[in-house]
Design a protein around this motif. Structure first.
Motif, short mmCIF file in Angstrom:
data_model
loop_
_atom_site.label_atom_id
_atom_site.label_comp_id
_atom_site.label_asym_id
_atom_site.label_seq_id
_atom_site.Cartn_x
_atom_site.Cartn_y
_atom_site.Cartn_z
N ASN A 700 1.23 -1.65 -0.09
CA ASN A 700 -0.36 0.02 -0.04
C ASN A 700 1.01 1.39 -0.07
O ASN A 700 1.83 1.35 0.68
CB ASN A 700 -0.82 0.28 1.36
CG ASN A 700 -2.26 -1.19 1.44
OD1 ASN A 700 -2.36 -1.44 0.07
ND2 ASN A 700 -2.46 -1.63 2.07
N ASP A 701 0.56 2.73 -0.83
CA ASP A 701 0.96 3.88 -0.75
C ASP A 701 2.80 3.67 -1.31
O ASP A 701 3.37 4.20 -0.91
CB ASP A 701 1.22 4.14 0.13
CG ASP A 701 -0.71 4.59 0.96
OD1 ASP A 701 -0.97 4.98 0.41
OD2 ASP A 701 -0.92 4.86 2.51
N LEU A 702 2.41 2.61 -2.30
CA LEU A 702 3.84 2.47 -2.92
C LEU A 702 4.30 3.10 -3.95
O LEU A 702 4.03 3.98 -4.62
CB LEU A 702 4.16 0.77 -3.72
CG LEU A 702 5.61 0.85 -4.02
CD1 LEU A 702 6.63 0.08 -3.47
CD2 LEU A 702 5.51 -0.48 -5.10
N VAL A 703 5.95 4.13 -3.24
CA VAL A 703 6.46 5.48 -4.19
C VAL A 703 8.07 5.00 -4.10
O VAL A 703 8.10 3.89 -3.18
CB VAL A 703 6.98 6.02 -3.56
CG1 VAL A 703 7.29 7.51 -3.93
CG2 VAL A 703 4.94 7.11 -2.65
N LEU A 704 8.21 4.84 -5.77
CA LEU A 704 9.00 4.89 -5.91
C LEU A 704 10.42 6.08 -6.85
O LEU A 704 9.30 5.97 -7.67
CB LEU A 704 9.38 3.21 -6.69
CG LEU A 704 9.27 1.70 -5.79
CD1 LEU A 704 9.04 0.58 -6.62
CD2 LEU A 704 9.93 1.60 -5.07
N SER A 705 11.33 5.56 -6.95
CA SER A 705 11.68 6.80 -7.93
C SER A 705 11.94 6.65 -9.05
O SER A 705 11.82 5.11 -9.19
CB SER A 705 13.02 7.45 -7.48
OG SER A 705 13.87 6.41 -7.33
N GLY A 706 12.27 7.37 -10.04
CA GLY A 706 12.16 7.14 -11.45
C GLY A 706 13.70 6.28 -11.89
O GLY A 706 13.03 5.33 -12.30
N ASP A 707 14.51 6.86 -11.19
CA ASP A 707 15.77 6.51 -10.45
C ASP A 707 15.79 4.97 -10.77
O ASP A 707 15.95 4.00 -11.28
CB ASP A 707 16.61 7.29 -10.05
CG ASP A 707 18.22 6.30 -10.13
OD1 ASP A 707 18.86 6.31 -10.98
OD2 ASP A 707 18.43 6.17 -9.00
N PHE A 708 14.85 4.39 -9.08
CA PHE A 708 14.60 2.97 -8.60
C PHE A 708 14.59 2.20 -9.69
O PHE A 708 14.65 1.61 -10.52
CB PHE A 708 14.16 3.14 -7.57
CG PHE A 708 14.07 1.51 -7.18
CD1 PHE A 708 14.72 1.07 -6.38
CD2 PHE A 708 12.71 0.71 -7.27
CE1 PHE A 708 14.87 0.12 -5.55
CE2 PHE A 708 12.56 -0.57 -7.01
CZ PHE A 708 13.67 -0.91 -5.51
N LEU A 709 13.25 2.32 -10.53
CA LEU A 709 12.75 1.59 -11.25
C LEU A 709 13.03 1.66 -13.12
O LEU A 709 12.48 0.46 -13.28
CB LEU A 709 11.11 2.56 -11.71
CG LEU A 709 10.07 2.37 -10.63
CD1 LEU A 709 9.35 3.36 -10.95
CD2 LEU A 709 9.18 1.59 -9.93
N MET A 710 13.54 2.72 -13.35
CA MET A 710 14.20 2.22 -14.50
C MET A 710 16.07 1.58 -14.26
O MET A 710 16.30 0.50 -15.14
CB MET A 710 14.95 3.47 -14.98
CG MET A 710 14.02 4.22 -15.54
SD MET A 710 14.39 6.01 -16.61
CE MET A 710 15.13 6.77 -15.92
N LYS A 711 16.76 1.36 -13.08
CA LYS A 711 17.70 0.51 -12.83
C LYS A 711 17.36 -0.94 -12.37
O LYS A 711 18.36 -1.73 -12.05
CB LYS A 711 18.78 1.33 -12.21
CG LYS A 711 19.49 1.91 -12.55
CD LYS A 711 20.19 3.32 -11.19
CE LYS A 711 20.88 5.08 -12.44
NZ LYS A 711 21.27 5.63 -10.91
N VAL A 712 16.40 -0.66 -10.84
CA VAL A 712 16.07 -2.10 -10.08
C VAL A 712 14.68 -2.46 -11.20
O VAL A 712 14.73 -3.67 -10.96
CB VAL A 712 16.22 -1.84 -8.98
CG1 VAL A 712 15.69 -3.16 -8.59
CG2 VAL A 712 17.25 -1.34 -8.33
#
Length: 733
Positions: A700-712
């Motif tokens: 719930n309420d998951l927030v991830l950075s664009g950096d994380f999403l593109m690298k991980v």
């Protein structure tokens, strides 16, 4: 004196003994540089007035250096100095596949095209139009090579205009739109074959010497077995996000031919145009023959960037209302087939409103009286409302739809005729068929001769009457289900002109229709995906990828179409096909323009509630799919799942579609899927939508950075009881 004679003799001997060396005496007079933001195509005007393509690749900073390119290639000898010709003519010194062959009015078949001049026109800050004029050395025969560069989109449109001033007609034996020479160490071609309900089946091969040809000889519904659109990877095998790839195709709805010839220098020549099969076109003096456009992009970042180039160009320049909106709809076909009346239609209008979509589409079966359209064996051509089914006409339904709060659209198949029809009885010479042979039917129908202006008038007037008699009609599904058998035109004096003039005739009708009705949404259907090309899509807002609406199969068809065509143009419907649950069907339809083609009464309450909620969700993210940038993360032919993402232009929102494509008890996504196209400095709230029968597996309420999403990346957690997942990303400020 004797010394000078000896020098001349030696020079003559060298040329005779080593003709391959004669290419060294040619010098470049000037270059014509066609630039986009990322790549360049360079034409050279040689000292002998030949025009060659000397470069296609990344744009150089200094245009003067293009002249130095050829000197860096130490390839096999070009005996003709024509291997790189910008438009190869036959009959003189050419040894390879020509782009143009003719038979002059006096019967001579030689052609040698030389540079006359060129003009450059800035059509807009983003478009530059270059016209290169060529003329034969002996005959008053001219070819204009047209190049339209779309700078920001990195797309070039290429076509030819052919004309002459000979005393009588000239026979065009071959008349291509484009002739491109590409240098590289290796070449890998991805092309597509298929059939009804099996469209866009990819094949990838390394090109070897000789000619690989993609073509169609079907006359209409010409993409049934093959499409002219392809991807050609240069140097390395095809990859999604790396490597140099040329993507393109012929923007033509008739017979096409695309040749890939690996020449003696190990280069590949692409020659694309109208198929000259049974089509040696007779061109009268002082008339122009304008070929269709060959449109292509060159990406140095693999298929993905090439697709985004074509999508952006299509939305901005080719697809009708490409940056506009689309109507979601409910179609009656799978609810009623041919069996309906006003009461059933009235109920379906209420269902359309209940579902929450914009429009109700009345499909096949609404016309014909002497021969009612109660099956696919009659009435095509008799476009009058069936009085038994709809005694109050179409307009009463249009008014009722408006009152209900939805729009109304209708199905037509204007190019076809049923042998069992009043039209066939009254106008047998309007029908494409051999006069003294048996009739062969494709889906119980024949094709009208659109090369005949009277037939063009008939079809336009039918469409015009449909709209003038029924003000408020909001949508058209234009179908085309037959190919051309026994090709013969009672109108044509020269039967060689028929196939080509048929397609020109189709475009004339569509031009007239669009001149009067420029904004009416219209779906292009051709027994499914039999006519998906940019020649026709300039008149249509969307296309029907396939009559196969099983969502499992549609994943693959839609995935491959996404290489060339934007999501806003792909009509994806939820139907009764397939044994998947309603969620999977909705999720697959979501990666395009959503529609429904099912009977709401057959849905359980829980399914109906889900469908209604899914329409609301679709309205939240459809703008991202329609107008955003597409990124393909996982190819279903290479792994056990498909994954695609769409990112808004400002990178503040995105939506991710994930589908399990191998159903086993242990099949799942074990690793995170890496994103692309996001802003590394933004944070994104991630929400799973279209939940059905269970909650989300995500935090719930998951927030991830664009950096994380593109690298991980992120794992959507696909598994056997969770076969589709849609994630919505929204920037957190």
């Amino acid at each position: 004196m004797k010394k000078n004679i000896l020098i001349l003799f030696l020079a003559f001997y060298c040329i005779k003994a080593f003709p391959q060396q004669t290419q060294l005496i040619l010098k470049t007079e000037k270059d014509i540089v066609l630039n986009t933001d990322k790549f360049a195509m360079v034409l050279s005007i040689e000292e002998n007035k030949d025009v060659n393509t000397i470069y296609l690749g990344k744009k150089l900073k200094d245009e003067k250096e293009y002249r130095k390119i050829n000197g860096q290639y130490k390839q096999a000898h070009d005996y003709t100095n024509m291997y790189q010709s910008a438009y190869t003519a036959s009959g003189t010194r050419n040894l390879l596949e020509p782009a143009i062959s003719v038979e002059h009015a006096d019967g001579n078949q030689a052609l040698d095209l030389k540079y006359v001049d060129h003009k450059i026109e800035d059509k807009s800050p983003n478009q530059k139009h270059v016209v290169v004029t060529l003329k034969d050395q002996v005959y008053p025969f001219f070819v204009e090579l047209h190049y339209l560069t779309n700078v920001k989109e990195n797309v070039i449109e290429q076509w030819a205009v052919i004309k002459h001033q000979e005393k009588k007609a000239v026979k065009l034996v071959k008349y291509a739109s484009a002739n491109i020479s590409v240098k590289g160490s290796d070449f890998y071609l991805r092309n597509y074959h298929g059939d009804w309900i099996a469209e866009m089946q990819p094949e990838t091969q390394k090109l070897t010497h000789g000619i690989k040809t993609l073509d169609s000889k079907l006359g209409s519904r010409t993409n049934l077995f093959q499409t002219s659109y392809f991807a050609l990877s240069i140097d390395n095998p095809i990859a999604e996000n790396e490597g140099t790839v040329l993507l393109g195709g012929l923007d033509w709805s008739g017979n096409f031919r695309v040749d890939f010839e690996k020449d003696p220098q190990e280069n590949v020549r692409i020659i694309a145009g109208i198929n000259n099969y049974a089509s040696h076109y007779s061109l009268a003096p002082n008339k122009e023959f304008v070929t269709p456009r060959f449109t292509f992009t060159l990406s140095t970042q693999g298929l993905g960037q090439g697709s985004r180039n074509l999508h952006e160009w299509a939305r901005n320049s080719r697809l009708l209302d490409g940056n506009g909106e689309r109507l979601t709809l409910l179609n009656n076909w799978e609810s009623t087939y041919f069996d309906f009346d006003e009461k059933k239609i009235s109920h379906l209008l209420e269902n359309t409103k209940k579902l929450g979509v914009d429009l109700f589409l009345l499909d096949d079966g609404w016309f014909g009286n002497k021969y009612p359209r109660n099956a696919d064996t009659s009435a095509l051509g008799d476009w009058e409302v069936n009085k038994k089914k709809l005694p109050n006409g179409i307009f009463s339904i249009v008014k009722e739809a408006k009152k209900t709060g939805v729009e109304f659209g209708i199905w037509v198949e204007p190019e076809m005729v049923s042998p069992k029809s009043e039209l066939y009885e009254k106008h047998p010479k309007w029908v494409v068929k051999q006069p003294a042979r048996d009739e062969y039917y494709f889906r119980n129908q024949l094709v009208l001769d659109l090369s005949n202006p009277e037939v063009q008038d008939f079809i336009f007037n039918m469409m015009d009457k449909l709209f003038t008699d029924n003000p408020g009609l909001a949508y058209v599904k234009w179908d085309c289900n037959a190919v051309i058998y026994n090709a013969y035109s009672a109108y044509q004096k020269d039967q060689n002109n028929f196939y080509t003039d048929y397609t020109f005739g189709l475009y004339k009708v569509l031009e007239r229709f669009r001149a009067k009705y420029p904004k009416v949404p219209m779906m292009l259907c051709s027994g499914g995906g039999g006519r998906v090309d940019y020649g026709s899509l300039k008149y249509f807002t969307e296309y029907w990828p396939s009559d196969n609406t099983d969502p499992y199969d549609r994943i693959f068809i839609q995935y491959e179409n996404s290489l060339f065509f934007p999501a806003i143009a792909s009509a994806n419907h939820i139907t009764t096909f397939g044994n998947q649950d309603i969620k999977f069907k909705v999720d697959v339809a979501g990666m395009g323009k959503m529609g429904f083609d099912l009977n709401l009464e057959e849905l359980h309450d829980e399914e109906l509630k889900f469908a209604q909620e899914a329409v609301k969700n679709y309205n939240l993210y459809k703008d991202i799919v329609w107008h955003g940038d597409l990124y393909r993360f996982a190819n279903p032919r290479e792994t056990n799942h498909a994954s695609l993402g769409y990112v808004s232009k400002d990178k503040s929102k995105a939506v991710m579609f994930n589908y399990l494509t191998k159903y086993t008890h242990v099949s799942k996504t074990t690793n995170p899927i890496k994103w692309d196209g996001l802003d590394a400095n933004k944070n994104y709230k991630i929400t799973e939508i279209n939940l059905y029968k269970s909650g989300s597996y995500l935090q719930n309420d998951l927030v991830l950075s664009g950096d994380f999403l593109m690298k991980v990346g992120i794992n959507p957690i696909l598994e056997n009881n969770r076969r589709s997942v849609v994630l919505l990303l929204e920037e957190v400020k």
